[in-house]
Design an enzyme around this catalytic site. Sequence first.
Site, PDB file in Angstrom:
ATOM      1  N   LYS A 172       1.105   4.668   6.752  1.00 26.57           N
ATOM      2  CA  LYS A 172       0.427   5.406   5.703  1.00 26.57           C
ATOM      3  C   LYS A 172       1.034   6.698   5.797  1.00 26.57           C
ATOM      4  CE  LYS A 172      -2.778   2.481   4.703  1.00 26.57           C
ATOM      5  NZ  LYS A 172      -2.878   1.653   3.578  1.00 26.57           N
ATOM      6  N   SER A 187       0.954  -1.188   0.039  1.00 20.88           N
ATOM      7  CA  SER A 187      -0.030  -0.127  -0.052  1.00 20.88           C
ATOM      8  C   SER A 187       0.940   1.193  -0.129  1.00 20.88           C
ATOM      9  CB  SER A 187      -1.055   0.025   1.135  1.00 20.88           C
ATOM     10  OG  SER A 187      -0.259   0.050   2.382  1.00 20.88           O
TER      11      SER A 187
END
Length: 251
Positions: free
Chosen positions: A127, A54
């Site tokens: 993230k 991701s």
Amino acid sequence: MPSHGHRGGRHRAIRERRPLSLFQETILLTCVALAVAILVRAFLVQAFTVPSGSMEETLRIGDRILVNKIIYTVREPHRGEIVVFKGADDWNEEGAEPPPSGFFPTVGAYVGSLFGATPPGEKDLVKRVVGVAGDTVRCCDRQGRVTVNGLGLNEPYVHDNTPVEQRAFGPVKVPDGRLFVLGDHRGVSADSRYHIADKWHGTISVSDVIGRAFLIVWPIPHAGSLEVPDTFGGLNSSLLLMLPYRRRRRS
């Protein structure tokens, strides 16, 4: 005053102490190393293994990263920083492993985590911070970019973005004590956009942030520091928020 005989006996006792055997020294050094590793992990720096794609290409599957756990005790997270955080119940990192069951597997996983030898748990997510408290985040401007407080972001780190017609979200006003986070592999990351319909509009709590990822240590060819991109250098939310939205959009 103690007699010379007493002092001589004490010195002989000290000289007669047996040195530790190699096995005992190994056990002692291992215990000391583990104690130091536990203290460092608990309060200063923790190693993680990246479990999913991701954050590609910035972070690749299997990269071992170091996370500064103390920095956010003295200041808030900044835009552009990569953070590791505990995801809420409905957050899950693709490829992350559930926690082991049983005493020995649990202990083994914990010891391995001290040195980044095991992947983070299924709720430990990685993230990039795009919006902080008070920011308004949305997509898209006329160039298909994410905007923060009306300013379009040039994001050279984004890998495999979603098609323009699928990028729209927001606007989201980031509440106090929360962050809006996105994955660099924008086409596959289940980030704040994915959870935008929840009661927090996809934002995460600052209290759930474990720390800032600041260094890739393995593999060697991909090792290096994780700096904040220039993308966020000119972003000044307090100034932009004082301008009418239409004026900001024209500029």
